[in-house]
Scaffold this motif. Structure first.
Motif, mmCIF file in Angstrom:
data_model
loop_
_atom_site.group_PDB
_atom_site.id
_atom_site.type_symbol
_atom_site.label_atom_id
_atom_site.label_comp_id
_atom_site.label_asym_id
_atom_site.label_seq_id
_atom_site.Cartn_x
_atom_site.Cartn_y
_atom_site.Cartn_z
ATOM 1 N N VAL A 30 0.857 -1.179 0.000
ATOM 2 C CA VAL A 30 0.000 0.000 0.000
ATOM 3 C C VAL A 30 0.899 1.237 0.000
ATOM 4 O O VAL A 30 1.279 1.753 1.044
ATOM 5 C CB VAL A 30 -0.952 0.015 1.204
ATOM 6 C CG1 VAL A 30 -1.860 1.240 1.164
ATOM 7 C CG2 VAL A 30 -1.791 -1.255 1.227
ATOM 8 N N ILE A 31 1.275 1.674 -1.173
ATOM 9 C CA ILE A 31 2.110 2.861 -1.322
ATOM 10 C C ILE A 31 1.516 3.734 -2.412
ATOM 11 O O ILE A 31 0.815 3.265 -3.307
ATOM 12 C CB ILE A 31 3.571 2.504 -1.665
ATOM 13 C CG1 ILE A 31 3.628 1.646 -2.941
ATOM 14 C CG2 ILE A 31 4.252 1.799 -0.518
ATOM 15 C CD1 ILE A 31 5.037 1.348 -3.385
ATOM 16 N N ARG A 32 1.799 5.005 -2.326
ATOM 17 C CA ARG A 32 1.275 5.946 -3.300
ATOM 18 C C ARG A 32 2.151 5.938 -4.538
ATOM 19 O O ARG A 32 3.377 5.986 -4.442
ATOM 20 C CB ARG A 32 1.192 7.349 -2.697
ATOM 21 C CG ARG A 32 0.273 7.425 -1.498
ATOM 22 C CD ARG A 32 0.216 8.832 -0.952
ATOM 23 N NE ARG A 32 -0.386 9.746 -1.905
ATOM 24 C CZ ARG A 32 -1.711 9.894 -2.054
ATOM 25 N NH1 ARG A 32 -2.532 9.180 -1.301
ATOM 26 N NH2 ARG A 32 -2.196 10.750 -2.924
ATOM 27 N N ARG A 33 1.513 5.880 -5.700
ATOM 28 C CA ARG A 33 2.233 5.850 -6.970
ATOM 29 C C ARG A 33 1.546 6.801 -7.944
ATOM 30 O O ARG A 33 0.345 7.078 -7.859
ATOM 31 C CB ARG A 33 2.231 4.433 -7.552
ATOM 32 C CG ARG A 33 2.724 3.355 -6.595
ATOM 33 C CD ARG A 33 4.226 3.302 -6.547
ATOM 34 N NE ARG A 33 4.751 2.725 -7.765
ATOM 35 C CZ ARG A 33 4.881 1.397 -7.967
ATOM 36 N NH1 ARG A 33 4.489 0.543 -7.040
ATOM 37 N NH2 ARG A 33 5.414 0.939 -9.089
ATOM 38 N N LEU A 34 2.316 7.247 -8.909
ATOM 39 C CA LEU A 34 1.773 8.049 -9.990
ATOM 40 C C LEU A 34 1.271 7.105 -11.078
ATOM 41 O O LEU A 34 1.995 6.212 -11.520
ATOM 42 C CB LEU A 34 2.861 8.970 -10.552
ATOM 43 C CG LEU A 34 2.420 10.144 -11.427
ATOM 44 C CD1 LEU A 34 1.550 11.105 -10.631
ATOM 45 C CD2 LEU A 34 3.638 10.868 -11.983
ATOM 46 N N CYS A 35 0.035 7.276 -11.490
ATOM 47 C CA CYS A 35 -0.588 6.403 -12.491
ATOM 48 C C CYS A 35 -1.024 7.236 -13.691
ATOM 49 O O CYS A 35 -1.489 8.374 -13.532
ATOM 50 C CB CYS A 35 -1.805 5.689 -11.913
ATOM 51 S SG CYS A 35 -1.481 4.692 -10.450
ATOM 52 N N LEU A 36 -0.884 6.656 -14.862
ATOM 53 C CA LEU A 36 -1.361 7.338 -16.059
ATOM 54 C C LEU A 36 -1.860 6.316 -17.071
ATOM 55 O O LEU A 36 -1.477 5.145 -17.049
ATOM 56 C CB LEU A 36 -0.276 8.228 -16.664
ATOM 57 C CG LEU A 36 1.046 7.618 -17.142
ATOM 58 C CD1 LEU A 36 0.929 7.038 -18.545
ATOM 59 C CD2 LEU A 36 2.148 8.675 -17.121
ATOM 60 N N ALA A 37 -2.709 6.774 -17.947
ATOM 61 C CA ALA A 37 -3.231 5.925 -19.015
ATOM 62 C C ALA A 37 -3.383 6.768 -20.270
ATOM 63 O O ALA A 37 -3.819 7.920 -20.204
ATOM 64 C CB ALA A 37 -4.572 5.303 -18.625
ATOM 65 N N ALA A 38 -3.010 6.201 -21.414
ATOM 66 C CA ALA A 38 -3.132 6.866 -22.712
ATOM 67 C C ALA A 38 -4.008 6.009 -23.611
ATOM 68 O O ALA A 38 -3.790 4.796 -23.727
ATOM 69 C CB ALA A 38 -1.757 7.079 -23.341
ATOM 70 N N ASP A 39 -4.968 6.645 -24.259
ATOM 71 C CA ASP A 39 -5.941 5.922 -25.081
ATOM 72 C C ASP A 39 -6.021 6.587 -26.451
ATOM 73 O O ASP A 39 -6.042 7.821 -26.560
ATOM 74 C CB ASP A 39 -7.313 5.957 -24.403
ATOM 75 C CG ASP A 39 -8.301 5.012 -25.058
ATOM 76 O OD1 ASP A 39 -7.886 4.220 -25.926
ATOM 77 O OD2 ASP A 39 -9.494 5.062 -24.704
ATOM 78 N N ILE A 40 -6.043 5.775 -27.506
ATOM 79 C CA ILE A 40 -6.151 6.290 -28.869
ATOM 80 C C ILE A 40 -7.605 6.682 -29.134
ATOM 81 O O ILE A 40 -8.518 5.871 -28.972
ATOM 82 C CB ILE A 40 -5.692 5.242 -29.898
ATOM 83 C CG1 ILE A 40 -4.236 4.856 -29.644
ATOM 84 C CG2 ILE A 40 -5.870 5.771 -31.319
ATOM 85 C CD1 ILE A 40 -3.741 3.739 -30.533
#
Length: 263
Positions: free
Chosen positions: A17-27
């Motif tokens: 349980v740690i904080r992370r940077l998340c991202l998603a790219a969609d066409i």
């Protein structure tokens, strides 16, 4: 008889349980491509995401990625600088998309929606679990973001970030971040409700059709141009910010909208 070992609840493996940077790219509008063009689009998506990371000084090989055809979701390593991702990474991604699309016919252009949030993201059996991956998915598929990108045909990229990233990172103005380039939207779908902030790199918010799709009548308006800000005003405001509230994952978050954003 050999006794069975006692397994206590705290002995069982649990996700970190740690904080992370998340991202998603969609066409955008991926289904319009035929099979061969889909293959090419997926290859280009992987390339532009990797090149943008490398040119920003980020090691894409260390990202925990979850490809889904026309979409890539990624959890970045701990302590990845958030201003770097929102600043240089987005800038290089927009540049790579622009260079690629400049060599393509209009029907072959690849346009992306990019969603970014920070929070708990843990490895699960089929991918990732936690509030941050859910929030990223909801921001990415928000109708307001899709409508905005569809309305601005010259844009190659639409970036939507969480309110917490806007308040904590963008308003710091580090790495060339400019709060005036973002517009606030309210996202509500599939049990998720919260504010997000949208930016179209390379597009002046003043040049976007008014109002933005999904923007309430009393919602934030774009900042005035320099010449307009110099005009005298006969109305004085004693409050330099507007309080906002939104429910995100069952909890209430509060922040301040920069001067003029709620007018």
């Amino acid at each position: 008889m050999t006794p069975h070992p006692i397994v206590r609840p705290w002995d069982k493996p649990r996700p970190d349980v740690i904080r992370r940077l998340c991202l998603a790219a969609d066409i955008e509008q991926y289904s319009r491509f035929d099979t061969q063009d889909q293959w090419a689009a997926q290859a280009q998506l992987a390339r532009v995401l990797r090149v943008a990371a490398e040119r920003s000084g980020l090691d894409h090989r260390k990202w925990s990625t979850q490809p889904q055809g026309d979409l890539e979701f990624a959890v970045l390593p701990p302590r990845t600088p958030e201003p770097l991702v929102l600043g240089e990474y987005v800038t290089h991604l927009a540049a790579e998309l622009g260079a690629y699309n400049a060599t393509r016919r209009p029907a072959e252009r690849m346009r992306l929606r990019l969603a970014i949030d920070t929070g708990v993201a843990a490895t699960a059996a089929l991918g990732f679990s936690g509030p941050a991956p859910i929030a990223v998915a909801r921001y990415l598929n928000a109708p307001e973001v899709k409508q905005l990108l569809a309305a601005e045909g010259a844009a190659n990229l639409a970036v939507v970030i969480s309110d917490r990233l806007y308040q904590d990172v963008v308003r710091s103005r580090f790495h060339g971040l400019d709060p005036d380039q973002y517009r606030r939207i309210h996202v509500q779908q599939k049990g998720f409700a919260g504010y997000g902030w949208v930016r179209l790199p390379g597009v002046d918010p003043q040049d976007v059709r008014e109002p933005w799709p999904g923007t309430p009548e009393d919602g934030p308006r774009p900042p005035a141009r320099a010449a307009e800000r110099e005009q005298p005003s006969f109305v004085q405001h004693g409050v330099h910010g507007t309080a906002i509230q939104g429910v995100i994952h069952g909890s209430v978050v509060q922040g301040a909208v920069p001067d003029g954003a709620g007018r």
